[in-house]
Write an enzyme that holds these catalytic residues in place. Structure first.
Site, PDB file in Angstrom:
ATOM      1  N   TYR A  88      41.405  36.546  44.256  1.00 22.01           N
ATOM      2  CA  TYR A  88      41.137  36.337  43.111  1.00 22.01           C
ATOM      3  C   TYR A  88      41.183  34.719  43.006  1.00 22.01           C
ATOM      4  O   TYR A  88      41.327  34.319  42.367  1.00 22.01           O
ATOM      5  CB  TYR A  88      41.934  37.408  42.186  1.00 22.01           C
ATOM      6  CG  TYR A  88      42.061  38.897  42.555  1.00 22.01           C
ATOM      7  CD1 TYR A  88      41.337  39.415  43.099  1.00 22.01           C
ATOM      8  CD2 TYR A  88      42.516  39.261  41.757  1.00 22.01           C
ATOM      9  CE1 TYR A  88      41.258  40.622  43.096  1.00 22.01           C
ATOM     10  CE2 TYR A  88      42.773  40.824  42.211  1.00 22.01           C
ATOM     11  CZ  TYR A  88      42.438  41.196  42.823  1.00 22.01           C
ATOM     12  OH  TYR A  88      42.203  42.688  42.883  1.00 22.01           O
TER      13      TYR A  88
ATOM     14  N   HIS B 167      43.239  44.943  51.156  1.00 22.27           N
ATOM     15  CA  HIS B 167      42.580  44.872  50.275  1.00 22.27           C
ATOM     16  C   HIS B 167      41.215  45.872  50.390  1.00 22.27           C
ATOM     17  O   HIS B 167      41.071  46.168  49.787  1.00 22.27           O
ATOM     18  CB  HIS B 167      42.004  43.629  49.585  1.00 22.27           C
ATOM     19  CG  HIS B 167      41.588  43.354  48.203  1.00 22.27           C
ATOM     20  ND1 HIS B 167      41.786  42.163  47.995  1.00 22.27           N
ATOM     21  CD2 HIS B 167      40.928  43.985  47.680  1.00 22.27           C
ATOM     22  CE1 HIS B 167      41.295  42.440  46.706  1.00 22.27           C
ATOM     23  NE2 HIS B 167      41.227  43.740  46.321  1.00 22.27           N
TER      24      HIS B 167
HETATM   25  N1  LIG Z   1      42.210  46.967  45.073  1.00 19.63           N
HETATM   26  C1  LIG Z   1      41.115  46.618  45.111  1.00 19.63           C
HETATM   27  O1  LIG Z   1      40.115  46.803  44.996  1.00 19.63           O
HETATM   28  C2  LIG Z   1      40.973  45.940  42.983  1.00 19.63           C
HETATM   29  C3  LIG Z   1      38.766  46.354  42.873  1.00 19.63           C
HETATM   30  C4  LIG Z   1      39.535  45.785  40.952  1.00 19.63           C
HETATM   31  C5  LIG Z   1      40.547  46.038  40.374  1.00 19.63           C
HETATM   32  N2  LIG Z   1      41.937  45.488  41.281  1.00 19.63           N
HETATM   33  C6  LIG Z   1      42.978  45.161  40.281  1.00 19.63           C
HETATM   34  O2  LIG Z   1      43.106  46.556  39.037  1.00 19.63           O
HETATM   35  C7  LIG Z   1      42.814  45.685  38.195  1.00 19.63           C
HETATM   36  C8  LIG Z   1      42.758  46.075  36.606  1.00 19.63           C
HETATM   37  O3  LIG Z   1      40.933  46.548  36.440  1.00 19.63           O
HETATM   38  P1  LIG Z   1      40.086  45.369  36.450  1.00 19.63           P
HETATM   39  O4  LIG Z   1      40.163  44.914  35.566  1.00 19.63           O
HETATM   40  O5  LIG Z   1      38.576  46.065  36.911  1.00 19.63           O
HETATM   41  O6  LIG Z   1      39.509  46.897  35.090  1.00 19.63           O
HETATM   42  P2  LIG Z   1      40.171  47.827  33.505  1.00 19.63           P
HETATM   43  O7  LIG Z   1      41.837  47.209  34.036  1.00 19.63           O
HETATM   44  O8  LIG Z   1      39.794  48.688  34.094  1.00 19.63           O
HETATM   45  O9  LIG Z   1      39.566  46.854  32.690  1.00 19.63           O
HETATM   46  C9  LIG Z   1      39.288  45.664  32.175  1.00 19.63           C
HETATM   47  C10 LIG Z   1      38.217  45.501  31.533  1.00 19.63           C
HETATM   48  O10 LIG Z   1      38.853  46.159  29.794  1.00 19.63           O
HETATM   49  C11 LIG Z   1      38.906  45.570  28.318  1.00 19.63           C
HETATM   50  N3  LIG Z   1      40.203  45.970  27.932  1.00 19.63           N
HETATM   51  C12 LIG Z   1      41.337  45.961  28.243  1.00 19.63           C
HETATM   52  N4  LIG Z   1      42.181  46.634  27.714  1.00 19.63           N
HETATM   53  C13 LIG Z   1      41.616  46.884  26.755  1.00 19.63           C
HETATM   54  C14 LIG Z   1      41.691  47.885  25.701  1.00 19.63           C
HETATM   55  N5  LIG Z   1      43.261  48.297  24.578  1.00 19.63           N
HETATM   56  N6  LIG Z   1      40.561  48.270  24.598  1.00 19.63           N
HETATM   57  C15 LIG Z   1      39.584  47.671  25.056  1.00 19.63           C
HETATM   58  N7  LIG Z   1      38.879  46.548  25.918  1.00 19.63           N
HETATM   59  C16 LIG Z   1      40.124  46.692  26.856  1.00 19.63           C
HETATM   60  C17 LIG Z   1      39.230  43.836  29.103  1.00 19.63           C
HETATM   61  O11 LIG Z   1      39.049  43.220  28.447  1.00 19.63           O
HETATM   62  P3  LIG Z   1      40.104  41.876  27.943  1.00 19.63           P
HETATM   63  O12 LIG Z   1      41.032  40.986  28.964  1.00 19.63           O
HETATM   64  O13 LIG Z   1      38.992  41.139  26.485  1.00 19.63           O
HETATM   65  O14 LIG Z   1      40.817  42.306  26.855  1.00 19.63           O
HETATM   66  C18 LIG Z   1      38.365  43.851  30.174  1.00 19.63           C
HETATM   67  O15 LIG Z   1      37.029  43.296  30.426  1.00 19.63           O
HETATM   68  C19 LIG Z   1      42.634  44.007  38.580  1.00 19.63           C
HETATM   69  O16 LIG Z   1      42.257  43.490  37.008  1.00 19.63           O
HETATM   70  C20 LIG Z   1      42.819  43.735  39.715  1.00 19.63           C
HETATM   71  O17 LIG Z   1      44.410  43.211  40.153  1.00 19.63           O
HETATM   72  C21 LIG Z   1      41.908  46.543  42.451  1.00 19.63           C
END
Ligand SMILES: NC(=O)c1ccc[n+]([C@@H]2O[C@H](COP(=O)([O-])OP(=O)(O)OC[C@H]3O[C@@H](n4cnc5c(N)ncnc54)[C@H](OP(=O)(O)O)[C@@H]3O)[C@@H](O)[C@H]2O)c1
Length: 280
Positions: A52, A110
């Protein structure tokens, strides 16, 4: 204000809060502000990754916050290109250097990248890093049962956590049950499905109305009741608070069943099947 966050104990004794904070795309000064806001709001588990390019941002947010390092749980992840043992150890040291931290609480492989055949070496490096005190707990992401079994067969040690894609459109029931039977905790990445069409889903809207909660809160509560640790990302302090405020209501069995029926076999966000998808 939210009620206090329950703690989950991993098989190696590390405890984690039942919800954490994702940091993908939170970089630089703005990212550090968003992450320190999350800590102020009450998140104590922060998820980053070498890839990241924001481990330094996370370290800066920790230094800016009023919470002591030992009261936070910080996770990072080893990229696919450093899975060979002699690359993995320096990569973990580099991860720490970038964050300006002495140790990570949790360090994860990862992706398994099974066709490369190196994830066992990466696992050995994580186990050694744990012995040397660089990390407190060793886990993985995106591992299928066959990959998890192989690690345990070869080293006698299994990951504390498997962080997998999990949201209402892809609920990973089989994999979750496998984890439960093998004493591995599940963590949910993209728990809000990156706020895709899930946010307009009529079933979730109806359940949210019943509880006077938002759709995000219903989804995150659902993760908690499934026994998985969600790590939602948000850049906004208001949504950060909204997302952590899930410990004052309970979804009924019938509602859990309604959400279970939203899953689809092709429900992954970007079609990243760990059997074939590779990330370096
Ligand atoms: N291990 C892996 O392979 C892997 C892969 C992907 C992700 N990850 C980890 O998982 C974490 C979370 O997943 P993600 O970031 O992909 O997606 P997520 O948490 O499912 O969704 C994030 C999105 O949702 C929006 N959001 C958050 N809260 C909200 C709410 N209450 N109402 C409306 N929209 C909302 C955010 O916008 P705003 O920021 O504008 O609020 C952002 O666009 C990542 O940040 C990362 O740390 C790990």
């Amino acid at each position: 204000m939210y009620s206090s966050i329950p703690e989950i104990t991993l098989h190696d004794g590390l405890t984690l809060p039942a919800i954490g904070f994702g940091t993908y795309k939170l970089n630089g000064n703005e990212g550090a502000n968003a992450i320190s806001s999350a800590v102020d709001v009450g998140y104590r588990l922060i998820d980053t990754a070498y890839n990241y390019e924001n481990e330094g941002t996370v370290g800066e947010a920790v230094r800016r916050s009023s919470i002591r390092r030992e009261n936070l749980k910080i996770t990072s992840k080893l990229p696919g290109r450093y899975q060979a043992y002699d690359k993995a150890v320096p990569a973990i040291q580099e991860s720490l250097y970038r964050a300006g931290l002495d140790y990570y609480d949790l360090y994860l492989i990862h992706w398994p990248n099974p066709d490369q055949g190196n994830y066992l070496e990466a696992w050995q490096a994580l186990l050694d890093a744990k012995k040397w005190g660089l990390i407190r707990s060793a886990g993985v992401c995106n591992f299928l049962p066959e990959h998890l079994e192989y690690l345990e067969e070869e080293t006698g040690e299994k990951p504390s956590i498997n962080q997998i894609e999990l949201h209402p459109f892809f609920n990973q029931e089989k994999q979750r049950i496998w984890h439960e039977n093998n004493n591995i905790k599940t963590q949910s990445w993209s728990p809000l499905a990156r706020a895709n069409e899930v946010m307009q889903n009529e079933t979730l809207k109806k359940i949210a109305r019943q509880h006077n909660k938002t759709i995000s809160q219903v989804i995150l509560r659902w993760h908690y009741q499934l026994g998985s640790i969600p790590i939602p990302k948000s850049s906004s302090p208001e949504r950060q608070l909204e997302n952590i405020s899930i410990f004052d209501f309970t979804l009924h069995e019938e509602e859990m069943g309604m959400i279970a029926r939203l899953t689809q076999s092709n429900g992954r966000i970007n079609d990243q099947d760990p059997a074939t998808y590779e990330e370096f």
